[in-house]
Design an enzyme around this catalytic site. Structure first.
Site, PDB file in Angstrom:
ATOM      1  N   HIS A 118     -15.630 -30.482   6.480  1.00 45.62           N
ATOM      2  CA  HIS A 118     -14.782 -31.607   5.388  1.00 45.62           C
ATOM      3  C   HIS A 118     -15.130 -32.781   5.889  1.00 45.62           C
ATOM      4  O   HIS A 118     -15.379 -33.847   4.868  1.00 45.62           O
ATOM      5  CB  HIS A 118     -13.264 -31.073   5.369  1.00 45.62           C
ATOM      6  CG  HIS A 118     -12.868 -30.110   4.509  1.00 45.62           C
ATOM      7  ND1 HIS A 118     -13.331 -28.556   4.905  1.00 45.62           N
ATOM      8  CD2 HIS A 118     -12.404 -29.845   3.302  1.00 45.62           C
ATOM      9  CE1 HIS A 118     -13.041 -27.958   3.868  1.00 45.62           C
ATOM     10  NE2 HIS A 118     -12.365 -28.358   3.047  1.00 45.62           N
ATOM     11  N   HIS A 177      -8.044 -28.096  12.269  1.00 44.51           N
ATOM     12  CA  HIS A 177      -9.051 -28.600  13.195  1.00 44.51           C
ATOM     13  C   HIS A 177      -8.323 -29.504  14.176  1.00 44.51           C
ATOM     14  O   HIS A 177      -7.167 -29.985  14.118  1.00 44.51           O
ATOM     15  CB  HIS A 177      -9.800 -29.592  12.493  1.00 44.51           C
ATOM     16  CG  HIS A 177     -10.988 -29.125  11.788  1.00 44.51           C
ATOM     17  ND1 HIS A 177     -11.983 -28.483  12.344  1.00 44.51           N
ATOM     18  CD2 HIS A 177     -11.164 -28.966  10.496  1.00 44.51           C
ATOM     19  CE1 HIS A 177     -13.119 -28.010  11.261  1.00 44.51           C
ATOM     20  NE2 HIS A 177     -12.431 -28.473   9.996  1.00 44.51           N
TER      21      HIS A 177
END
Length: 358
Positions: A118, A177
């Site tokens: 992303h 993440h």
């Protein structure tokens, strides 16, 4: 390994801090995570930019596809864990007292975590958009225009970094993440985008070149996977971990697996090549109507509307290989629609209207 565990444990502390102190911004952070989704490049950013500037739109697809391909290879090389499963399996916490990280419907990504796809996708496509916008102002020569260019430069790069930081925080907040993974993703995306600033050949690439590029990307990735599998290294090791530690099995999506992203990107690149080298593209986007503002605005509106309809088309997931084939076809149809089908239909409609008026 000790240094990496320390890096991960510090990352977990940051995630806990965000989830505790930024709870009020949960909806905004979830939204920013969706903003950073690489799939938005094909369904939102590309339709807008291609009709405004075909050079920028073409570059955007190439940057997105090559960037995501590098992201896949890096993920396979770096073997990055994701926070929501790492805290459950690490042995560094005493007495089995692993930290509690909240999960969300978009947490359970199934691929490896480093670098963040992303963050990488968001930074590369926004880098292309910002540099494209600034390329118009850099040509201004008079003194007042130079001042305006500097102000525009400061404003656009501020927006760029605000968006990247927001996307990074959102990905850390939802525990998908670690901080170092999103930072690595941002700078990797910028490097890929900057490399394509000096690659003008993509603007004149033939359909054969698109097919050759697709084959190279697919064969290299598949060959890399098979070679390591022969060496008893499973590059899909993250998928069972995601399935085991995801709080809700319904949050696991085949669309987040490594090969799903590869197939999606190859389909998009093939669709772009097919569209740009089609007769419909030459007749519409290279014709006399292509310079008209009304033509471009109609193409943008029709493209965005049509692609939203595509988003409602759900691909069956019960058979993995069928899913990949249909995903490739759907991804190819999206740029083909933007580049050739919609402009051709708008061009034909405008030509018919002009004939009636005459």
């Amino acid at each position: 390994s000790i240094k990496m565990d320390l890096l991960h444990s510090n990352g977990v502390l940051i995630i806990q801090h965000l989830q505790r102190d930024y709870r009020a911004y949960q909806d905004f952070l979830n939204f920013m995570s969706h903003v950073g989704d690489p799939r938005n490049i094909f369904s939102i950013y590309f339709p807008l930019w291609f009709q405004l500037n075909q050079v920028v739109g073409t570059k955007m697809i190439w940057v997105a596809v090559i960037g995501d391909w590098f992201n896949l290879i890096f993920k396979w090389i770096l073997f990055g864990h994701r926070p929501y499963w790492w805290v459950q399996e690490t042995m560094i916490y005493p007495n089995q007292s692993s930290p509690c990280l909240e999960q969300f419907p978009i947490t359970c990504e199934t691929g490896p975590g480093s670098p963040s796809g992303h963050a990488m996708g968001s930074s590369c496509v926004w880098y292309v958009m910002v540099t494209a916008a600034l390329s118009y102002t850099v040509r201004w020569k008079d003194k007042s225009a130079v001042t305006l260019h500097r102000l525009t430069w400061s404003f656009l790069w501020s927006i760029f970094w605000i968006i990247q930081i927001s996307v990074c925080i959102s990905r850390v907040f939802i525990a998908t993440h670690f901080p170092h993974q999103v930072i690595l993703g941002v700078f990797a995306g910028i490097l890929v985008a900057e490399a394509f600033q000096h690659t003008p050949a993509i603007q004149t690439a033939s359909l054969r070149m698109y097919i050759k590029t697709n084959l190279f990307l697919f064969i290299f990735a598949l060959g890399f996977y098979l070679v390591l599998k022969l060496l008893d290294i499973d590059l899909l090791w993250s998928v069972p971990k995601a399935k085991k530690w995801c709080a809700n099995p319904e949050w696991i999506n085949i669309d987040t697996t490594p090969f799903a992203g590869l197939v999606r990107n190859l389909g998009a690149l093939f669709g772009l090549g097919l569209g740009i080298n089609s007769e419909m593209f030459i007749m519409s986007c290279k014709g006399k109507n292509s310079c008209k503002i009304s033509f471009r605005l109609l193409c943008i509106a029709a493209s965005l509307a049509t692609l939203q309809v595509y988003n409602f088309v759900k691909i069956p997931t019960h058979t993995e290989y069928l899913f990949y084939i249909l995903s490739f076809c759907k991804s190819a149809a999206m740029p083909l629609t933007v580049v050739a089908l919609v402009p051709y239909c708008v061009h034909s409609l405008m030509r018919t209207t002009e004939k009636k008026l005459n």
